[in-house]
Design an enzyme around this catalytic site. Structure first.
Site, mmCIF file in Angstrom:
data_model
loop_
_atom_site.group_PDB
_atom_site.id
_atom_site.type_symbol
_atom_site.label_atom_id
_atom_site.label_comp_id
_atom_site.label_asym_id
_atom_site.label_seq_id
_atom_site.Cartn_x
_atom_site.Cartn_y
_atom_site.Cartn_z
ATOM 1 N N ARG A 98 0.856 -1.196 0.000
ATOM 2 C CA ARG A 98 0.000 0.000 0.000
ATOM 3 C C ARG A 98 0.883 1.235 0.000
ATOM 4 O O ARG A 98 1.940 1.250 0.606
ATOM 5 C CB ARG A 98 -0.869 0.009 1.259
ATOM 6 C CG ARG A 98 -2.134 -0.819 1.080
ATOM 7 C CD ARG A 98 -3.219 -0.304 1.991
ATOM 8 N NE ARG A 98 -4.443 -1.087 1.830
ATOM 9 C CZ ARG A 98 -5.394 -1.132 2.724
ATOM 10 N NH1 ARG A 98 -5.262 -0.457 3.845
ATOM 11 N NH2 ARG A 98 -6.487 -1.834 2.523
ATOM 12 N N ASN A 137 -2.123 -2.172 -8.057
ATOM 13 C CA ASN A 137 -1.783 -0.861 -8.616
ATOM 14 C C ASN A 137 -0.323 -0.484 -8.423
ATOM 15 O O ASN A 137 0.296 -0.950 -7.489
ATOM 16 C CB ASN A 137 -2.687 0.207 -7.987
ATOM 17 C CG ASN A 137 -3.986 0.345 -8.756
ATOM 18 O OD1 ASN A 137 -3.986 0.288 -9.977
ATOM 19 N ND2 ASN A 137 -5.091 0.502 -8.050
ATOM 20 N N ARG A 168 -17.628 2.807 -14.170
ATOM 21 C CA ARG A 168 -17.984 4.026 -13.422
ATOM 22 C C ARG A 168 -18.532 5.084 -14.379
ATOM 23 O O ARG A 168 -19.528 5.751 -14.086
ATOM 24 C CB ARG A 168 -16.751 4.593 -12.700
ATOM 25 C CG ARG A 168 -16.314 3.788 -11.485
ATOM 26 C CD ARG A 168 -15.115 4.459 -10.798
ATOM 27 N NE ARG A 168 -14.761 3.765 -9.566
ATOM 28 C CZ ARG A 168 -13.520 3.391 -9.233
ATOM 29 N NH1 ARG A 168 -12.511 3.642 -10.049
ATOM 30 N NH2 ARG A 168 -13.285 2.775 -8.092
ATOM 31 N N HIS A 192 -5.049 3.443 -16.264
ATOM 32 C CA HIS A 192 -6.060 3.334 -15.210
ATOM 33 C C HIS A 192 -5.774 4.421 -14.183
ATOM 34 O O HIS A 192 -4.685 4.498 -13.639
ATOM 35 C CB HIS A 192 -5.974 1.947 -14.554
ATOM 36 C CG HIS A 192 -6.754 1.838 -13.275
ATOM 37 N ND1 HIS A 192 -8.113 2.013 -13.210
ATOM 38 C CD2 HIS A 192 -6.347 1.578 -12.008
ATOM 39 C CE1 HIS A 192 -8.512 1.860 -11.956
ATOM 40 N NE2 HIS A 192 -7.465 1.604 -11.210
ATOM 41 N N THR A 247 -11.207 0.764 -1.625
ATOM 42 C CA THR A 247 -12.248 0.364 -2.582
ATOM 43 C C THR A 247 -12.211 -1.154 -2.680
ATOM 44 O O THR A 247 -11.147 -1.752 -2.585
ATOM 45 C CB THR A 247 -12.011 0.944 -3.991
ATOM 46 O OG1 THR A 247 -10.805 0.398 -4.509
ATOM 47 C CG2 THR A 247 -11.932 2.452 -3.980
#
Length: 331
Positions: A98, A137, A168, A192, A247
């Site tokens: 993260r 990511n 979205r 992205h 998310t």
């Protein structure tokens, strides 16, 4: 005689049969678990394997899912040893570090590259013929990393890319028009996240081009300010993270959507991250999302999108940014 022997008499000795549609999820964080439950509830595989380095968390998540076996048709297994993933058809990678507060994106990327150096060879060892789907990511760079580390052909390494961004986008267009997202056809391509490219020229409902009705759509001069919708797409993830901390659900459903197209050989078109070198004027070895056909063999075809000069320029700019980061990485 045991209770089992009194209850059941064998007719034949069963040979071990391999799973026909096994899926592995690497990483049991929020995204990994949302992907797992979405895959299970869509009944996409006969075996789901989960793997993570955090043994207790993994064990707890696997047990929790196994306790619901009565309500599912899928065998659920989990272990920190990658042998549990053997012979998977699709392997979904959601594991990764993260971002720390104040940490540069490049630093995060390099930390994730180091994690991938452990994960990818293990996947390749046990499922040499699998289709690799990267969700971690920054997804476009890590899909490139997975492709390099795996040695797989490009059609078997896919990034979840802008499949969610496009979902979205379609949801928000639907809200504005009071229509279901499935009736609002719209694509977001490129990177992205922040520098994604909305293809306004292709937005249509029932074949009716919205830009044909409103030529200014998506530009600064548009009185209806449709451009704000793309900003909402980009800010959407940050907003959700601000409110709930991470998310999970939408990306999990997006992953299951992609897995379904592969497992069921649907030949459905999705905006996913693939090697775009030589397309839309991109010169470098980078992965970006363009509309691709997904089936049993992986990514079988790429759709040639008609992009406006401005859209193409944005795509090339993304490619240059990504290449700038990639060439600094130590693989």
């Amino acid at each position: 005689m045991s209770t089992k022997e009194k209850l059941i008499s064998h007719v034949m000795k069963e040979e071990p049969v391999g799973s026909r549609s096994k899926v592995t999820v690497v990483g049991v964080g929020m995204v990994g678990m949302a992907s797992a439950i979405s895959i299970l509830l869509k009944d996409l595989c006969d075996e789901l394997a989960m793997v993570d380095v955090m043994e207790d968390k993994l064990k707890g998540e696997v047990m929790d899912l196994q306790h619901g076996s009565l309500f599912l048709k899928t065998k659920i297994v989990g272990d920190k040893d990658y042998s549990v993933t053997a012979n998977s058809k699709v392997v979904v990678v959601t594991a990764g570090a993260r971002q720390q507060e104040g940490e540069s994106r490049l630093n995060l990327v390099q930390r994730n590259v180091n994690i991938f150096k452990f994960i990818i060879p293990n996947i390749v060892k046990y499922s040499p013929n699998c289709i690799l789907m990267v969700v971690s990511n920054p997804v476009d760079i890590l899909t490139y990393v997975a492709w390099k580390l795996s040695g797989f052909p490009r059609h078997r390494v896919i990034g979840s890319g802008t499949n969610l961004d496009s979902a979205r986008f379609r949801h928000l267009i639907g809200e504005k028009l009071h229509l279901h997202p499935s009736s609002c056809h719209a694509w977001i391509v490129g990177e992205h996240g922040d520098s994604s490219v909305p293809v306004w020229s292709g937005v249509n409902v029932a074949g009716v081009s919205l830009q044909g009705l409103n030529p200014q759509m998506g530009t600064e001069d548009d009185g209806e300010n449709w451009k704000a919708i793309h900003k909402e797409v980009v800010d959407g993830a940050y907003e959700v993270i601000k409110l709930k901390g991470y998310t999970s659900w939408a990306i999990g459903m997006s992953v299951a959507d992609l897995v379904e197209s592969i497992i069921k050989n649907m030949h459905k078109v999705h905006p996913v991250s693939t090697l775009v070198q030589g397309m839309h004027g991109v010169k470098d070895e980078v992965f970006l999302s363009v509309p691709c056909v997904l089936g049993n063999s992986g990514l079988t075809d790429v759709i040639h999108m008609t992009l406006k000069a401005e859209e193409e320029k944005q795509l090339q700019k993304s490619a240059e940014t990504l290449w700038g980061v990639q060439k600094e990485l130590t693989l």
